[in-house]
Every structure is written in C-alpha cells, then in structure tokens.
Design a protein around this motif. Structure first.
Motif, PDB file in Angstrom:
ATOM      1  N   PHE A 142      46.565  53.004  46.140  1.00  0.00           N
ATOM      2  CA  PHE A 142      45.928  53.202  44.831  1.00  0.00           C
ATOM      3  C   PHE A 142      44.485  52.705  44.845  1.00  0.00           C
ATOM      4  CE2 PHE A 142      50.439  52.925  42.922  1.00  0.00           C
ATOM      5  CZ  PHE A 142      50.665  54.262  43.222  1.00  0.00           C
ATOM      6  N   TYR A 143      44.228  51.649  45.588  1.00  0.00           N
ATOM      7  CA  TYR A 143      42.857  51.163  45.733  1.00  0.00           C
ATOM      8  C   TYR A 143      41.976  52.254  46.331  1.00  0.00           C
ATOM      9  CZ  TYR A 143      38.928  48.432  47.576  1.00  0.00           C
ATOM     10  OH  TYR A 143      37.673  47.958  47.888  1.00  0.00           O
ATOM     11  N   PHE A 144      42.434  52.870  47.414  1.00  0.00           N
ATOM     12  CA  PHE A 144      41.602  53.889  48.063  1.00  0.00           C
ATOM     13  C   PHE A 144      41.519  55.183  47.252  1.00  0.00           C
ATOM     14  CE2 PHE A 144      41.920  51.163  51.831  1.00  0.00           C
ATOM     15  CZ  PHE A 144      40.555  51.058  52.086  1.00  0.00           C
ATOM     16  N   ILE A 145      42.503  55.459  46.435  1.00  0.00           N
ATOM     17  CA  ILE A 145      42.379  56.610  45.528  1.00  0.00           C
ATOM     18  C   ILE A 145      41.226  56.362  44.557  1.00  0.00           C
ATOM     19  CG2 ILE A 145      43.494  57.828  43.605  1.00  0.00           C
ATOM     20  CD1 ILE A 145      46.148  57.576  45.174  1.00  0.00           C
ATOM     21  N   VAL A 146      41.142  55.147  44.023  1.00  0.00           N
ATOM     22  CA  VAL A 146      40.046  54.820  43.099  1.00  0.00           C
ATOM     23  C   VAL A 146      38.710  54.802  43.830  1.00  0.00           C
ATOM     24  CG1 VAL A 146      39.132  53.149  41.437  1.00  0.00           C
ATOM     25  CG2 VAL A 146      41.591  53.533  41.585  1.00  0.00           C
ATOM     26  N   VAL A 147      38.701  54.299  45.058  1.00  0.00           N
ATOM     27  CA  VAL A 147      37.465  54.325  45.848  1.00  0.00           C
ATOM     28  C   VAL A 147      36.976  55.759  45.983  1.00  0.00           C
ATOM     29  CG1 VAL A 147      36.506  53.992  48.174  1.00  0.00           C
ATOM     30  CG2 VAL A 147      37.859  52.178  47.105  1.00  0.00           C
ATOM     31  N   LYS A 148      37.883  56.677  46.274  1.00  0.00           N
ATOM     32  CA  LYS A 148      37.485  58.077  46.427  1.00  0.00           C
ATOM     33  C   LYS A 148      37.054  58.683  45.090  1.00  0.00           C
ATOM     34  CE  LYS A 148      38.577  62.485  48.265  1.00  0.00           C
ATOM     35  NZ  LYS A 148      39.353  63.367  48.991  1.00  0.00           N
ATOM     36  N   GLU A 149      37.804  58.397  44.015  1.00  0.00           N
ATOM     37  CA  GLU A 149      37.498  58.954  42.687  1.00  0.00           C
ATOM     38  C   GLU A 149      36.220  58.368  42.085  1.00  0.00           C
ATOM     39  OE1 GLU A 149      39.421  60.710  39.982  1.00  0.00           O
ATOM     40  OE2 GLU A 149      40.483  61.696  41.614  1.00  0.00           O
ATOM     41  N   ALA A 150      36.000  57.077  42.317  1.00  0.00           N
ATOM     42  CA  ALA A 150      34.851  56.395  41.710  1.00  0.00           C
ATOM     43  C   ALA A 150      34.023  55.742  42.814  1.00  0.00           C
ATOM     44  CB  ALA A 150      35.333  55.367  40.680  1.00  0.00           C
ATOM     45  N   ASN A 151      34.258  54.458  43.035  1.00  0.00           N
ATOM     46  CA  ASN A 151      33.584  53.753  44.122  1.00  0.00           C
ATOM     47  C   ASN A 151      34.302  52.439  44.407  1.00  0.00           C
ATOM     48  OD1 ASN A 151      32.420  51.604  42.457  1.00  0.00           O
ATOM     49  ND2 ASN A 151      31.043  53.199  41.680  1.00  0.00           N
ATOM     50  N   ALA A 152      33.868  51.755  45.467  1.00  0.00           N
ATOM     51  CA  ALA A 152      34.540  50.532  45.896  1.00  0.00           C
ATOM     52  C   ALA A 152      34.404  49.412  44.869  1.00  0.00           C
ATOM     53  CB  ALA A 152      33.987  50.078  47.246  1.00  0.00           C
ATOM     54  N   SER A 153      33.278  49.324  44.195  1.00  0.00           N
ATOM     55  CA  SER A 153      33.075  48.264  43.204  1.00  0.00           C
ATOM     56  C   SER A 153      34.063  48.391  42.057  1.00  0.00           C
ATOM     57  CB  SER A 153      31.648  48.298  42.654  1.00  0.00           C
ATOM     58  OG  SER A 153      30.724  48.120  43.689  1.00  0.00           O
ATOM     59  N   ILE A 154      34.184  49.578  41.508  1.00  0.00           N
ATOM     60  CA  ILE A 154      35.102  49.803  40.396  1.00  0.00           C
ATOM     61  C   ILE A 154      36.541  49.588  40.850  1.00  0.00           C
ATOM     62  CG2 ILE A 154      36.047  51.615  38.897  1.00  0.00           C
ATOM     63  CD1 ILE A 154      33.120  52.575  38.557  1.00  0.00           C
ATOM     64  N   ALA A 155      36.878  50.080  42.032  1.00  0.00           N
ATOM     65  CA  ALA A 155      38.239  49.898  42.553  1.00  0.00           C
ATOM     66  C   ALA A 155      38.570  48.417  42.691  1.00  0.00           C
ATOM     67  CB  ALA A 155      38.381  50.608  43.900  1.00  0.00           C
ATOM     68  N   THR A 156      37.623  47.640  43.189  1.00  0.00           N
ATOM     69  CA  THR A 156      37.853  46.217  43.390  1.00  0.00           C
ATOM     70  C   THR A 156      37.981  45.489  42.052  1.00  0.00           C
ATOM     71  OG1 THR A 156      36.652  46.309  45.475  1.00  0.00           O
ATOM     72  CG2 THR A 156      36.952  44.134  44.510  1.00  0.00           C
ATOM     73  N   ILE A 157      37.115  45.812  41.107  1.00  0.00           N
ATOM     74  CA  ILE A 157      37.177  45.174  39.783  1.00  0.00           C
ATOM     75  C   ILE A 157      38.521  45.465  39.125  1.00  0.00           C
ATOM     76  CG2 ILE A 157      36.248  45.243  37.436  1.00  0.00           C
ATOM     77  CD1 ILE A 157      33.457  45.732  38.794  1.00  0.00           C
ATOM     78  N   LEU A 158      38.942  46.728  39.134  1.00  0.00           N
ATOM     79  CA  LEU A 158      40.214  47.082  38.510  1.00  0.00           C
ATOM     80  C   LEU A 158      41.386  46.405  39.224  1.00  0.00           C
ATOM     81  CD1 LEU A 158      39.625  50.865  37.751  1.00  0.00           C
ATOM     82  CD2 LEU A 158      39.628  48.973  36.124  1.00  0.00           C
ATOM     83  N   GLN A 159      41.342  46.369  40.538  1.00  0.00           N
ATOM     84  CA  GLN A 159      42.442  45.765  41.281  1.00  0.00           C
ATOM     85  C   GLN A 159      42.538  44.268  41.036  1.00  0.00           C
ATOM     86  OE1 GLN A 159      42.484  45.559  45.709  1.00  0.00           O
ATOM     87  NE2 GLN A 159      44.314  46.811  45.460  1.00  0.00           N
ATOM     88  N   PHE A 160      41.410  43.618  40.831  1.00  0.00           N
ATOM     89  CA  PHE A 160      41.428  42.172  40.670  1.00  0.00           C
ATOM     90  C   PHE A 160      41.869  41.738  39.281  1.00  0.00           C
ATOM     91  CE2 PHE A 160      39.203  40.123  44.460  1.00  0.00           C
ATOM     92  CZ  PHE A 160      39.709  41.070  45.328  1.00  0.00           C
ATOM     93  N   VAL A 161      42.333  42.679  38.465  1.00  0.00           N
ATOM     94  CA  VAL A 161      43.026  42.336  37.221  1.00  0.00           C
ATOM     95  C   VAL A 161      44.488  42.012  37.542  1.00  0.00           C
ATOM     96  CG1 VAL A 161      43.738  43.257  34.962  1.00  0.00           C
ATOM     97  CG2 VAL A 161      41.454  43.718  35.819  1.00  0.00           C
ATOM     98  N   GLY A 162      44.921  42.337  38.740  1.00  0.00           N
ATOM     99  CA  GLY A 162      46.306  42.142  39.173  1.00  0.00           C
ATOM    100  C   GLY A 162      46.892  40.758  38.939  1.00  0.00           C
ATOM    101  N   PRO A 163      46.155  39.684  39.215  1.00  0.00           N
ATOM    102  CA  PRO A 163      46.740  38.360  38.977  1.00  0.00           C
ATOM    103  C   PRO A 163      47.191  38.136  37.530  1.00  0.00           C
ATOM    104  CG  PRO A 163      44.822  38.162  40.387  1.00  0.00           C
ATOM    105  CD  PRO A 163      44.879  39.593  39.923  1.00  0.00           C
ATOM    106  N   PHE A 164      46.597  38.837  36.604  1.00  0.00           N
ATOM    107  CA  PHE A 164      47.013  38.665  35.211  1.00  0.00           C
ATOM    108  C   PHE A 164      48.350  39.341  34.938  1.00  0.00           C
ATOM    109  CE2 PHE A 164      42.442  38.135  35.395  1.00  0.00           C
ATOM    110  CZ  PHE A 164      42.399  36.797  35.053  1.00  0.00           C
ATOM    111  N   PHE A 165      48.683  40.368  35.719  1.00  0.00           N
ATOM    112  CA  PHE A 165      50.023  40.936  35.631  1.00  0.00           C
ATOM    113  C   PHE A 165      51.048  39.954  36.197  1.00  0.00           C
ATOM    114  CE2 PHE A 165      47.595  44.989  35.477  1.00  0.00           C
ATOM    115  CZ  PHE A 165      48.093  45.457  34.277  1.00  0.00           C
ATOM    116  N   VAL A 166      50.639  39.195  37.220  1.00  0.00           N
ATOM    117  CA  VAL A 166      51.521  38.147  37.758  1.00  0.00           C
ATOM    118  C   VAL A 166      51.767  37.098  36.675  1.00  0.00           C
ATOM    119  CG1 VAL A 166      51.752  36.294  39.466  1.00  0.00           C
ATOM    120  CG2 VAL A 166      50.759  38.493  40.136  1.00  0.00           C
ATOM    121  N   ILE A 167      50.702  36.642  36.038  1.00  0.00           N
ATOM    122  CA  ILE A 167      50.831  35.640  34.966  1.00  0.00           C
ATOM    123  C   ILE A 167      51.734  36.172  33.860  1.00  0.00           C
ATOM    124  CG2 ILE A 167      49.582  34.455  33.112  1.00  0.00           C
ATOM    125  CD1 ILE A 167      47.196  34.267  35.091  1.00  0.00           C
ATOM    126  N   PHE A 168      51.526  37.430  33.472  1.00  0.00           N
ATOM    127  CA  PHE A 168      52.344  38.035  32.410  1.00  0.00           C
ATOM    128  C   PHE A 168      53.819  38.045  32.806  1.00  0.00           C
ATOM    129  CE2 PHE A 168      54.220  41.862  30.416  1.00  0.00           C
ATOM    130  CZ  PHE A 168      54.116  41.459  29.089  1.00  0.00           C
TER     131      PHE A 168
END
Length: 191
Positions: free
Chosen positions: A90-116
C-alpha cells in the motif's frame, strides 16, 4: 552511548531509509511502466526475506523453528500477509499515485491505530498526550488531503485510501507478532 540513545538513533535512521526507498520506488515507477507496486513489493520482500533468513541461519537462530508449531506458523503467516505485505504494497501504491513524501506521512499515522486498538481492547490506558498526538496527526492528514477546503481533495481518493490502509498495515505489522517476539528472534519472525 546508552542503549536508549542507540536504539533511538537506529529507529531514526530506519525511518530515513524507508523514505529514501520511496524516492527510489517513485523513480523506478517513472522510468519503466512494467515496474508496478506489486512487482516491486514482491522483489523487495523475497530478496530481503532470503537475506534475513540466511543471516538467521548463519547466526544459528534456527530460522525454520517457527514453522514447527502450528499456532506460531499461523501467526507468522498472518503477520506476513496482514502486516508486512500491506505496509509495503500500500505504501508503494501511494508512492506511485502521489509521491514518497505523502506516502510516508500517511503511513506514519499507523502508530495511532495501534494506540486506538490498545485502548479499545483495554490493553493500555490512554494518556492526554496520546489523544493530542492522534488529533494533531489526523488534522495534518486532513490538511494534506484537502488543504483546509472541505470542497476539494488535493490527493486522489486512491492515494488517500491506500495511504490509510498502509497506516492500518503499520498497526497490524506491530500488533500481530507481539506474542512471537517473546518466543523467537526478530530475524526469524521477519524473514
């Protein structure tokens, strides 16, 4: 150097290398239409898995011991399919659709799903800092996706969807192998 500082530095370096891998991925996608996120994910995971398992074998960590116990084998398979694959693919799908910066920012919301997850399963008491951090992270994603205008999306719906799925993948990648980590070396689990 104490252990906490050492591991903090290594974690920061890992994040930097993850971001750099996204830049290389974007260049590969732009240079050759035959290179897709699925293709890149397969190649990365197979090669890195072989290298990690060879390392585990050389260091006598018994890389295939995990497959002898049915419960552990199912757990590590779930970790691979529901944790490792979504984080990468999914990270590389976003990299292809948008760019690496956006993919990384969106992916790094992941720890909050862990907290939830930890909160709803009552495995962790929430702290005000957790709530504030999660709120700010999701506000950041909202601003990234809309630039503050509810009438428009600046990201494609696909990039936003797969970015959030990648963040959920970070959570499953963290949560699924928790029991295994106390039983097997990390190289065995990841490889």
């Amino acid at each position: 150097m104490n252990q906490k500082v050492k591991w903090s530095i290594l974690a920061a370096v890992a994040c930097v290398f993850w971001g750099i891998s996204g830049l290389f991925g974007k260049n590969l996608f732009n240079s050759n239409p035959l290179i897709t996120p699925i293709f890149l994910t397969k190649i990365r995971m197979v090669i890195s898995g072989i290298i990690i398992l060879l390392f585990a074998a050389i260091t006598k960590q018994k890389p295939f011991a995990i497959w002898k116990n049915k419960k552990d084998a199912l757990n590590v398979a779930a970790y691979g399919l529901l944790g490792l694959v979504p984080v990468q693919l999914f990270y590389f799908i976003v990299v292809k659709e948008a760019n690496a910066s956006i993919a990384t920012i969106l992916q790094f919301v992941g720890p909050f799903f862990v907290i939830f997850w930890m909160l709803i399963t009552k495995q962790q008491v929430y702290r005000n800092l957790d709530l504030i951090s999660a709120t700010l992270a999701f506000l950041g994603v909202f601003l990234l996706a809309t630039h503050g205008n509810l009438q428009t999306l600046t990201l494609s719906p696909g990039a936003l969807l797969f970015g959030m799925l990648s963040a959920v993948g970070v959570a499953t990648n963290t949560l699924i192998p928790r029991r295994l980590v106390s039983l097997y070396p990390t190289a065995v689990i990841t490889g």
